[in-house]
Structure formats: C-alpha cells, structure tokens
Design a protein around this motif. Structure first.
Motif, PDB file in Angstrom:
ATOM      1  N   GLU A  90      16.798 -31.932  -6.540  1.00  0.00           N
ATOM      2  CA  GLU A  90      16.788 -33.185  -5.591  1.00  0.00           C
ATOM      3  C   GLU A  90      18.218 -34.079  -5.842  1.00  0.00           C
ATOM      4  OE1 GLU A  90      13.172 -34.414  -7.177  1.00  0.00           O
ATOM      5  OE2 GLU A  90      13.977 -35.397  -8.870  1.00  0.00           O
ATOM      6  N   THR A  91      18.702 -34.641  -4.314  1.00  0.00           N
ATOM      7  CA  THR A  91      19.847 -35.123  -4.880  1.00  0.00           C
ATOM      8  C   THR A  91      19.682 -36.430  -4.183  1.00  0.00           C
ATOM      9  OG1 THR A  91      21.144 -33.235  -3.877  1.00  0.00           O
ATOM     10  CG2 THR A  91      22.068 -34.983  -4.225  1.00  0.00           C
ATOM     11  N   TYR A  92      20.369 -37.506  -5.197  1.00  0.00           N
ATOM     12  CA  TYR A  92      19.656 -38.916  -4.886  1.00  0.00           C
ATOM     13  C   TYR A  92      21.280 -40.015  -4.177  1.00  0.00           C
ATOM     14  CZ  TYR A  92      15.646 -38.658  -7.522  1.00  0.00           C
ATOM     15  OH  TYR A  92      14.139 -37.743  -8.050  1.00  0.00           O
ATOM     16  N   THR A  93      20.664 -40.418  -3.268  1.00  0.00           N
ATOM     17  CA  THR A  93      20.991 -41.861  -2.644  1.00  0.00           C
ATOM     18  C   THR A  93      20.875 -42.919  -3.445  1.00  0.00           C
ATOM     19  OG1 THR A  93      20.765 -42.315  -0.786  1.00  0.00           O
ATOM     20  CG2 THR A  93      22.397 -40.282  -0.736  1.00  0.00           C
ATOM     21  N   TYR A  94      21.614 -44.246  -3.255  1.00  0.00           N
ATOM     22  CA  TYR A  94      21.583 -45.710  -3.833  1.00  0.00           C
ATOM     23  C   TYR A  94      20.387 -46.040  -2.044  1.00  0.00           C
ATOM     24  CZ  TYR A  94      21.144 -50.120  -4.037  1.00  0.00           C
ATOM     25  OH  TYR A  94      21.140 -51.785  -4.565  1.00  0.00           O
ATOM     26  N   LEU A  95      19.213 -46.832  -2.537  1.00  0.00           N
ATOM     27  CA  LEU A  95      18.807 -47.344  -1.031  1.00  0.00           C
ATOM     28  C   LEU A  95      19.365 -48.287  -0.043  1.00  0.00           C
ATOM     29  CD1 LEU A  95      16.640 -50.151  -3.237  1.00  0.00           C
ATOM     30  CD2 LEU A  95      16.395 -47.312  -3.046  1.00  0.00           C
ATOM     31  N   ASN A  96      18.876 -47.261   1.108  1.00  0.00           N
ATOM     32  CA  ASN A  96      19.898 -47.582   2.557  1.00  0.00           C
ATOM     33  C   ASN A  96      20.712 -47.066   2.464  1.00  0.00           C
ATOM     34  OD1 ASN A  96      17.192 -48.984   3.804  1.00  0.00           O
ATOM     35  ND2 ASN A  96      17.963 -50.962   2.230  1.00  0.00           N
ATOM     36  N   SER A 101      27.616 -40.754   2.139  1.00  0.00           N
ATOM     37  CA  SER A 101      26.365 -40.766   0.881  1.00  0.00           C
ATOM     38  C   SER A 101      25.717 -39.545   1.533  1.00  0.00           C
ATOM     39  CB  SER A 101      26.362 -41.935  -0.177  1.00  0.00           C
ATOM     40  OG  SER A 101      25.510 -42.750   0.900  1.00  0.00           O
ATOM     41  N   ARG A 102      24.997 -39.948   2.276  1.00  0.00           N
ATOM     42  CA  ARG A 102      24.063 -39.155   2.969  1.00  0.00           C
ATOM     43  C   ARG A 102      24.255 -37.530   3.270  1.00  0.00           C
ATOM     44  NH1 ARG A 102      18.354 -39.531   2.728  1.00  0.00           N
ATOM     45  NH2 ARG A 102      17.027 -38.578   3.896  1.00  0.00           N
ATOM     46  N   GLU A 103      25.763 -37.594   4.572  1.00  0.00           N
ATOM     47  CA  GLU A 103      25.551 -36.633   4.776  1.00  0.00           C
ATOM     48  C   GLU A 103      26.159 -35.651   3.247  1.00  0.00           C
ATOM     49  OE1 GLU A 103      28.521 -37.288   7.180  1.00  0.00           O
ATOM     50  OE2 GLU A 103      27.743 -37.231   8.777  1.00  0.00           O
ATOM     51  N   LEU A 104      26.511 -35.910   2.368  1.00  0.00           N
ATOM     52  CA  LEU A 104      27.582 -35.109   1.232  1.00  0.00           C
ATOM     53  C   LEU A 104      26.378 -35.235   0.133  1.00  0.00           C
ATOM     54  CD1 LEU A 104      28.949 -34.095  -0.637  1.00  0.00           C
ATOM     55  CD2 LEU A 104      29.185 -36.693  -1.858  1.00  0.00           C
ATOM     56  N   ALA A 105      25.022 -35.759   0.247  1.00  0.00           N
ATOM     57  CA  ALA A 105      23.725 -35.045  -0.474  1.00  0.00           C
ATOM     58  C   ALA A 105      22.905 -34.393   0.425  1.00  0.00           C
ATOM     59  CB  ALA A 105      23.180 -36.393  -0.488  1.00  0.00           C
ATOM     60  N   GLU A 106      22.732 -34.637   1.836  1.00  0.00           N
ATOM     61  CA  GLU A 106      22.401 -33.071   1.761  1.00  0.00           C
ATOM     62  C   GLU A 106      22.632 -32.267   2.008  1.00  0.00           C
ATOM     63  OE1 GLU A 106      22.009 -35.273   6.370  1.00  0.00           O
ATOM     64  OE2 GLU A 106      19.812 -36.584   5.604  1.00  0.00           O
ATOM     65  N   SER A 107      24.465 -32.077   2.694  1.00  0.00           N
ATOM     66  CA  SER A 107      25.490 -30.619   2.264  1.00  0.00           C
ATOM     67  C   SER A 107      24.938 -30.010   0.836  1.00  0.00           C
ATOM     68  CB  SER A 107      26.325 -31.423   2.320  1.00  0.00           C
ATOM     69  OG  SER A 107      26.969 -31.496   3.774  1.00  0.00           O
ATOM     70  N   GLY A 116      18.136 -20.294  -3.944  1.00  0.00           N
ATOM     71  CA  GLY A 116      16.945 -20.435  -4.630  1.00  0.00           C
ATOM     72  C   GLY A 116      15.999 -21.398  -5.347  1.00  0.00           C
ATOM     73  N   PHE A 117      16.466 -22.434  -5.352  1.00  0.00           N
ATOM     74  CA  PHE A 117      16.054 -23.590  -5.810  1.00  0.00           C
ATOM     75  C   PHE A 117      15.279 -24.010  -5.016  1.00  0.00           C
ATOM     76  CE2 PHE A 117      19.937 -23.479  -8.155  1.00  0.00           C
ATOM     77  CZ  PHE A 117      18.850 -23.548  -9.826  1.00  0.00           C
ATOM     78  N   VAL A 118      14.357 -24.095  -5.444  1.00  0.00           N
ATOM     79  CA  VAL A 118      12.970 -25.197  -4.620  1.00  0.00           C
ATOM     80  C   VAL A 118      13.761 -26.005  -4.274  1.00  0.00           C
ATOM     81  CG1 VAL A 118      10.225 -26.569  -4.607  1.00  0.00           C
ATOM     82  CG2 VAL A 118      10.825 -24.473  -6.019  1.00  0.00           C
ATOM     83  N   ASP A 119      12.812 -26.668  -2.923  1.00  0.00           N
ATOM     84  CA  ASP A 119      13.707 -28.176  -2.450  1.00  0.00           C
ATOM     85  C   ASP A 119      13.132 -29.133  -2.309  1.00  0.00           C
ATOM     86  OD1 ASP A 119      14.998 -30.018  -0.776  1.00  0.00           O
ATOM     87  OD2 ASP A 119      14.784 -28.857   1.086  1.00  0.00           O
ATOM     88  N   ARG A 120      13.347 -29.793  -3.340  1.00  0.00           N
ATOM     89  CA  ARG A 120      12.818 -31.238  -3.564  1.00  0.00           C
ATOM     90  C   ARG A 120      13.253 -32.322  -2.618  1.00  0.00           C
ATOM     91  NH1 ARG A 120       9.330 -30.769  -7.855  1.00  0.00           N
ATOM     92  NH2 ARG A 120       9.899 -33.890  -8.862  1.00  0.00           N
ATOM     93  N   GLY A 121      13.855 -31.851  -2.194  1.00  0.00           N
ATOM     94  CA  GLY A 121      14.675 -32.945  -0.807  1.00  0.00           C
ATOM     95  C   GLY A 121      15.747 -34.155  -1.038  1.00  0.00           C
ATOM     96  N   VAL A 122      16.347 -34.576  -0.386  1.00  0.00           N
ATOM     97  CA  VAL A 122      17.098 -36.152  -0.745  1.00  0.00           C
ATOM     98  C   VAL A 122      16.385 -37.114  -1.071  1.00  0.00           C
ATOM     99  CG1 VAL A 122      18.969 -37.394   0.326  1.00  0.00           C
ATOM    100  CG2 VAL A 122      19.179 -34.712   0.396  1.00  0.00           C
ATOM    101  N   LYS A 123      16.828 -37.934  -1.664  1.00  0.00           N
ATOM    102  CA  LYS A 123      15.995 -39.284  -1.840  1.00  0.00           C
ATOM    103  C   LYS A 123      17.124 -40.837  -2.096  1.00  0.00           C
ATOM    104  CE  LYS A 123      12.287 -35.966  -4.419  1.00  0.00           C
ATOM    105  NZ  LYS A 123      11.158 -36.186  -5.337  1.00  0.00           N
TER     106      LYS A 123
END
Length: 227
Positions: A90-96, A101-107, A116-123
């Motif tokens: 999972e990859t985190y950004t700050y609130l809002n 930062s959002r695009e880098l986290a998603e990439s 092969g890692f389970v996708d726990r999402g961007v949070k």
C-alpha cells in the motif's frame, strides 16, 4: 535538474517492525539505497535522511526535507500486523493530496502490484513525514515483514522492485528509463567493447541517429549523461 529526498524508515534504536530476526529498518535502508542509485544513474540528485543504521527522529526527517527544494519526498517502509495474517503493498499520501503526490503514489503502487504483491491500494494518512514535508510526499509500505509470502517476494524479486520503483519515479519526473549496461560483456568467451556514435544536446537529433543505426543493422539506444 530533478532532486528527490529519500527517507528510510526507523533505524538505530528503532528497528521498526520485526519478524523472525528480520528488521524493517534494515530492509528499507538496503533496498532504498539501491533505488537511489538507480535513479541517480539517470542524472537525478537524491538526498537521504539516513545512509546507515542510525536513529533519526521524525522531526529531524522533516527538517532535513524542509532544508531544500525537492520534486518529491519518498519514505520507504515495510508493514506489519499479526504474523501471517495480512499481506500486500500500500502507498500513502497526506490527507487531500495534491495531484503530483497522488499520481506518484498510484504509479508506484501499480508497479509493485504487477510483481505479485496483493493490492491494498493508495491511501491517505496523517503521518508526520507526509504532513510536515513541503514537497509532494508519498510513503511506501513494501509488503508485510511478518508475512512469509511477502518476504519471499521481497527477496526473490528484489531487483525488479528496485527497477519498477525507480521507473515510476522517473516517469513522474518526465525522464525516460534507460536499461543499465556494462562496459564489457561475455560473448563466446571473448571481450566485447561498446561504441558510442555521437552525443547530442537535442533529443530529437539523438533519436534520428539511433534510427539510422538500427536501419543499418546496429543495436542502438539512447543513454542520458549530464555534462
């Protein structure tokens, strides 16, 4: 020139999460430094909040980042819950978060899931190093250190993890990833030597030269160097 701040979680008196003698602080320091070298190979400056097994407070980490202007702040971590009960990245950004930062986290997240890692999402989270840093910031949790399957992936696909994280960062910086090459290669037991066919200040001219070489039957690619 692009400039990044890499933060390797924990260290020194704070080992972070541990499992069967394995320490988060060691895993992220070792892996993160190799990602830094891969990114530097493309002409990007990378500063690090620590480069050895030392204690660095959260405020020292954010103060370090605040001392310079960075394109991104990237914090490396490994997750933990209950032994063998949770897994994935999972990859985190700050609130809002801002768009960068959002695009880098998603990439980064998508790149690690492909391995092969389970996708726990961007949070989003109110972590100190995300809240108190000035540049677009992300925090990566590269698998659960208390999950055997994630540790196997972390070890067996280490080089691929380094590569895909570096690729994701470079993509967001607008820099093309170039495969590493060695000065010598073995071929039928003989030494081979690489030949450069010109240097260009304009990328289009370099691309035209590569195309000509390929059409002439030569293996050619663009490599990026700083003057």
């Amino acid at each position: 020139m692009s400039r990044l701040c890499f933060d390797y979680g924990h260290g020194g008196e704070d080992p972070g999460a541990t499992y069967n003698g394995r320490r988060e602080s060691d895993d992220v320091l070792s892996l993160g430094k190799e990602v830094a070298e891969e990114v530097r190979r493309h002409g990007v400056t990378v500063d690090e909040t620590r480069t050895s097994d030392v204690t660095v407070s959260l405020s020292d980490r954010s103060n370090f980042e605040n001392g310079n202007a960075y394109d991104y702040f990237i914090s490396f971590h490994r997750n933990a819950y209950e032994p063998e009960k949770a897994k994935g990245v999972e990859t985190y950004t700050y609130l809002n978060p801002g768009e960068k930062s959002r695009e880098l986290a998603e990439s980064i997240q998508a790149s690690l899931v492909i391995l092969g890692f389970v996708d726990r999402g961007v949070k989003e989270a109110n972590y100190h190093v995300l809240r108190e840093t000035k540049s677009p910031a992300v925090l990566i949790e590269i698998g659960f250190i208390d999950n055997s399957e994630d540790n196997i992936l972390f070890g067996e696909k280490r080089n691929e993890i380094i590569k895909v994280i570096a690729k994701a960062i470079l993509y967001e910086l607008g820099i093309d990833y170039v495969e590493a090459s060695t000065e010598t290669e073995e071929g039928n037991g003989e030494m081979l030597y690489r030949v450069m066919a010109g240097s260009y200040g304009i990328r289009k001219n370099a691309e035209n030269q590569v195309q000509k070489l390929i059409e002439a039957g030569f293996d050619a690619t663009i490599m990026i160097f700083n003057k």
